[in-house]
Structures are given as structure tokens and as C-alpha cells.
Design a protein around this motif. Sequence first.
Motif, mmCIF file in Angstrom:
data_model
loop_
_atom_site.group_PDB
_atom_site.id
_atom_site.type_symbol
_atom_site.label_atom_id
_atom_site.label_comp_id
_atom_site.label_asym_id
_atom_site.label_seq_id
_atom_site.Cartn_x
_atom_site.Cartn_y
_atom_site.Cartn_z
ATOM 1 N N THR A 19 0.833 -1.198 0.000
ATOM 2 C CA THR A 19 0.000 0.000 0.000
ATOM 3 C C THR A 19 0.870 1.251 0.000
ATOM 4 N N ALA A 20 1.955 1.246 0.778
ATOM 5 C CA ALA A 20 2.880 2.379 0.799
ATOM 6 C C ALA A 20 3.520 2.582 -0.570
ATOM 7 N N ILE A 21 3.877 1.487 -1.232
ATOM 8 C CA ILE A 21 4.443 1.585 -2.583
ATOM 9 C C ILE A 21 3.415 2.174 -3.539
ATOM 10 N N LEU A 22 2.184 1.686 -3.466
ATOM 11 C CA LEU A 22 1.120 2.176 -4.338
ATOM 12 C C LEU A 22 0.871 3.666 -4.129
ATOM 13 N N ASN A 23 0.933 4.110 -2.884
ATOM 14 C CA ASN A 23 0.672 5.513 -2.569
ATOM 15 C C ASN A 23 1.880 6.413 -2.795
ATOM 16 N N GLY A 24 2.985 5.825 -3.233
ATOM 17 C CA GLY A 24 4.157 6.617 -3.567
ATOM 18 C C GLY A 24 5.059 6.964 -2.405
ATOM 19 N N SER A 25 4.720 6.528 -1.202
ATOM 20 C CA SER A 25 5.537 6.906 -0.050
ATOM 21 C C SER A 25 6.777 6.039 0.097
ATOM 22 N N ALA A 26 6.911 5.017 -0.727
ATOM 23 C CA ALA A 26 8.095 4.154 -0.636
ATOM 24 C C ALA A 26 9.163 4.553 -1.650
ATOM 25 N N GLY A 27 8.933 5.641 -2.398
ATOM 26 C CA GLY A 27 9.934 6.130 -3.332
ATOM 27 C C GLY A 27 10.127 5.285 -4.572
ATOM 28 N N THR A 28 9.154 4.472 -4.918
ATOM 29 C CA THR A 28 9.250 3.603 -6.084
ATOM 30 C C THR A 28 8.354 4.147 -7.189
ATOM 31 N N GLN A 29 8.903 4.340 -8.378
ATOM 32 C CA GLN A 29 8.129 4.789 -9.531
ATOM 33 C C GLN A 29 7.540 3.562 -10.229
ATOM 34 N N LEU A 30 6.247 3.578 -10.489
ATOM 35 C CA LEU A 30 5.576 2.450 -11.113
ATOM 36 C C LEU A 30 4.906 2.866 -12.409
ATOM 37 N N SER A 31 4.898 1.960 -13.375
ATOM 38 C CA SER A 31 4.203 2.213 -14.632
ATOM 39 C C SER A 31 2.697 2.193 -14.382
#
Length: 136
Positions: A19-31
Amino acid sequence: MEVLAQDRLLASHDHARLTAILNGSAGTQLSPALLTTLQDLLDSADIVESPRWTADIVASEAPVSLRAEAGGPPYTVVLCYPPDSDPANGRVSVLSPLGLSLIGSRMGEWIEWSGPTGERYRVQVLPPDAAARGDR
């Protein structure tokens, strides 16, 4: 990228981290395609607290063996998060097509995923000791 629809159980710690990755708080750029796949996974998965967690469900940092539909011996991978990913050494990112297909799946299940050029793969999820035993 298409992930085979199946019932999923996510450990609460994996659900929180994804969820953190999805919300952008984990610093990961996703397509955009990966964002959609991840959102679908999080929306449809049941969340299980760690004390109720069972060893027959794939979670991060737990080894799992895979057997290709085409045959051959099982091989072991460990599902991890992007900073710890090392495919050459069997550490597969949870955000890869294989990783998104694996997370929350059950031992004995067949999973499918598409590669970057559209090729389809199908493997059976097995306990981690299956590769050492050479199960077929």
C-alpha cells in the motif's frame, strides 16, 4: 501485464508495504499498468495478521519452489521488495510480473504471468524444500 486472477491472502505486513508503494511513499516509480495490477491485488486480497499466518501462503522473504509446466526440476526463489531484488541469485521483486503473481498464492497452485514481450509462463508453487528433494 496480466496476472492470473485468484483468491489471495496477504500478510498484514506485505499489505501495508505494498500500500505504501502504491501511494508513492516508498519512493518507487511504477508504470500505469503496474499501478493498476497492484491496486487490483490490494483491493481483492484478504488480509491475514501475522500470528494467523500459515506456511502454505507465499509471503515476502520466505523461500518458495516453483515447477515449470513444461517440466524440469523445481527451483527456489525468495520474494522480496525492490531494493533487495537480485534475480540472478533467486531474489525476485514483488513488483515483477512473477512477484505479483506469487504474492499471496498457495502451495500447490498453478500461477500464470506474462513476460515483457507477451510470452506466457505457468508454474506450480511448492514448499521450499521441493527443489532440494527434486520433486517432479
